[in-house]
Design a protein around this motif. Structure first.
Motif, PDB file in Angstrom:
ATOM      1  N   CYS A 307       0.851  -1.196   0.000  1.00  0.00           N
ATOM      2  CA  CYS A 307       0.000   0.000   0.000  1.00  0.00           C
ATOM      3  C   CYS A 307       0.882   1.240   0.000  1.00  0.00           C
ATOM      4  N   CYS A 309      -0.138   4.084  -2.207  1.00  0.00           N
ATOM      5  CA  CYS A 309      -0.796   5.105  -3.028  1.00  0.00           C
ATOM      6  C   CYS A 309      -1.026   6.404  -2.258  1.00  0.00           C
ATOM      7  N   CYS A 312      -5.544   6.964  -1.660  1.00  0.00           N
ATOM      8  CA  CYS A 312      -6.016   5.599  -1.421  1.00  0.00           C
ATOM      9  C   CYS A 312      -7.512   5.505  -1.750  1.00  0.00           C
ATOM     10  N   HIS A 338      -6.751  -5.029  -4.296  1.00  0.00           N
ATOM     11  CA  HIS A 338      -5.512  -4.370  -4.723  1.00  0.00           C
ATOM     12  C   HIS A 338      -4.251  -5.149  -4.362  1.00  0.00           C
TER      13      HIS A 338
HETATM   14 FE1  SF4 Z   1      -3.507   0.136  -0.585  1.00  0.00          FE
HETATM   15 FE2  SF4 Z   1      -5.339   0.102  -2.528  1.00  0.00          FE
HETATM   16 FE3  SF4 Z   1      -5.225   2.137  -0.818  1.00  0.00          FE
HETATM   17 FE4  SF4 Z   1      -3.318   1.807  -2.658  1.00  0.00          FE
HETATM   18  S1  SF4 Z   1      -5.474   2.274  -3.040  1.00  0.00           S
HETATM   19  S2  SF4 Z   1      -3.005   2.337  -0.512  1.00  0.00           S
HETATM   20  S3  SF4 Z   1      -3.160  -0.419  -2.744  1.00  0.00           S
HETATM   21  S4  SF4 Z   1      -5.738   0.010  -0.353  1.00  0.00           S
END
Ligand code: SF4
Ligand code: FAD
Ligand code: SF4
Ligand code: SF4
Ligand code: SF4
Length: 412
Positions: A307, A309, A312, A338
């Motif tokens: 994780c 991003c 999010c 994800h």
């Molecule tokens: Fe994690 Fe998905 Fe959030 Fe990215 S978008 S931080 S992969 S939960």
């Protein structure tokens, strides 16, 4: 000249480093040489904080300080990979040498695939790993099973299947890890399922398995896993920082057997844990029940190496209705969607969960299913995950040209 695949016994040339090191101080000597010789700009290692349950990650630029990080801390359950991304700009502009357990190395590879860590700038000194124990459970286990005050323990180790403690008045006590685990103590549940015992995706893989005879406990078994690792080993020997000797052939055989036994044990725990979750709707119900305790503290996301991003999806109001505790199940579904193809089973989302939800177990069970279906193994190389993002424009064109309605054509 060392080469990939070579196996040697190694120990620090410096007597103090040899003494302070877990098994002869080879790793400390290698890290010190890497920094002193200018191979790297900094070392990221672990040192003991308040006590043996407190493993503190430390960035070091003065070689004289590396000795403070010698020794293994089995009750500090931290993961180093995300620190490189979060606090060291993904090693983009800094060359870093670091000791890495299997999960640390796997996390670095997953971040590198996502362009969040520059592996060219990371020198990984792998540590074999039989497992680590949660600090909270370690204290409880020492009090209840060893009948010892956890604050009086000055050293712990896992050796020959035993968890061994040494107290400040010099007492040694050991209990079989199998017995402890049967009673719910022992290694973290993700560590029991872990099958990254010798991290060969690092530059060197170091550990005590396979060191036999007089040198047992005084030297480390080093397997060379890359050209970078071979250069580091050669350089440290040439500079007089490290001593090496031929690995005992019997020791090599024993190391292989122990590794295989640990892999089988990992399979055994996987079967037990995953079967316990049931299948299909039963599994879903169990996951929904457990996650209904969630207080949306975000610790699972903050600590997961996958994780990263900035925006999010769990924070998008059209996906997860804000202001609800527990959050809608979609919060967890987003993470499963994800991450499950790339989960490295590091346990951070479980270890740090404010509500003790077995998040790592849920994600690992999904990952294992996906691995069986698609054959993708996360954390071992730079192969992209099954659910890798496609270039939107290219994909739109492909859909338009072919008339296909499949967004990810994973079956090709
Ligand atoms: Fe994690 Fe998905 Fe959030 Fe990215 S978008 S931080 S992969 S939960
Ligand atoms: P040292 O010179 O003492 O250097 C040790 C290095 O490990 C230091 O750089 C320190 O910062 C780092 N370190 C300490 N704790 C951690 C941690 N929790 N996470 C990441 N880095 C850490 N070897 C085996 O063959 N079999 C095993 O089952 C096994 N289990 C291990 C479990 C853990 C949690 C750890 C940390 C190590 C394990 N090892 C295992 C490796 C072994 O204990 C020695 O680290 C190795 O032989 C190197 O010894 P040394 O004297 O050269 O290391
Ligand atoms: Fe060691 Fe694997 Fe546990 Fe990481 S997940 S601490 S590599 S046993
Ligand atoms: Fe580690 Fe949990 Fe992320 Fe899997 S989902 S990589 S176990 S933090
Ligand atoms: Fe919920 Fe636990 Fe994740 Fe916090 S760490 S958001 S309580 S699942």
């Amino acid at each position: 000249m060392a080469a990939k695949g070579d196996m040697v016994y190694a120990w620090a040339a410096d007597a103090a480093c040899q003494e302070k090191g877990e098994c002869g101080g080879a790793v400390t000597a290698l890290l010190t040489h890497a920094l002193e010789s200018g191979m790297v700009d900094a070392v990221l290692a672990i040192k003991k904080g308040q006590d043996i349950y407190d493993a503190v990650p430390t960035l070091i630029t003065d070689p004289a300080e590396i000795a403070e990080t010698a020794g293994s801390l089995h009750c500090g359950t931290l993961l180093l990979s995300k620190l490189v991304k979060k606090y060291l700009e993904g090693a983009e502009d800094m060359r870093i040498a670091m000791p890495v357990k299997g999960c640390d190395a796997m996390g670095l590879y997953e971040l590198a695939k996502r362009n969040q860590v520059n592996l060219d700038n990371v020198l990984m000194i792998g540590l074999n790993c039989g497992g680590s124990v949660s600090p909270v459970l370690a204290r409880k286990m020492i009090a209840e099973k060893f009948d010892v005050d956890p604050d009086s323990v000055v050293k712990e180790e896992i050796d020959k299947g035993q968890f061994i403690i040494v107290t400040e008045d010099g007492q040694h006590k050991g209990i079989s890890m199998d017995d402890l685990e049967e009673e719910g103590y022992g290694r973290r549940s993700n560590c029991r399922r872990c099958k990254m015992k010798v991290p060969r995706q690092a530059d060197l893989a170091c550990g005590n398995w396979g060191v036999i005879g007089d040198q047992a406990g005084k030297a480390t078994f080093v397997e060379v896993c890359s050209e970078k690792g071979a250069n580091l080993l050669d350089g440290a020997v040439k500079a007089g920082a490290l001593k090496t000797g031929a690995a005992n052939p019997k020791g090599i055989e024993i190391r292989g057997k122990v590794e295989n036994a640990m892999l089988k044990l990992g399979d055994k725990w996987r079967a037990k844990d995953f079967e316990g979750l049931g299948e299909g709707k039963e599994r879903l119900q169990k996951i929904m029940d457990a996650t209904s305790r969630c207080i949306k503290c975000y610790a699972c996301i903050e600590n997961c190496p996958i994780c990263y991003c900035v925006e999010c999806s769990t924070k998008k109001s059209y996906l997860v209705t804000p202001g609800q505790v527990p959050p809608p199940f979609m919060f967890h579904l987003i993470r499963y969607a994800h991450i499950s193809d790339s989960c490295i089973n590091c346990g951070q989302c479980e270890e740090n969960c404010a509500m003790d939800i077995p998040n790592a177990l849920f994600m690992h069970a999904l990952q294992a299913d996906l691995q069986e279906m698609f054959g993708h193994v996360p954390g071992v190389d730079m192969e992209l995950p099954v659910l890798a993002l496609v270039e939107e424009q290219t994909e739109r064109k492909r859909l338009s040209d072919t008339g296909s309605d499949q967004i990810f054509n994973i079956f090709e």
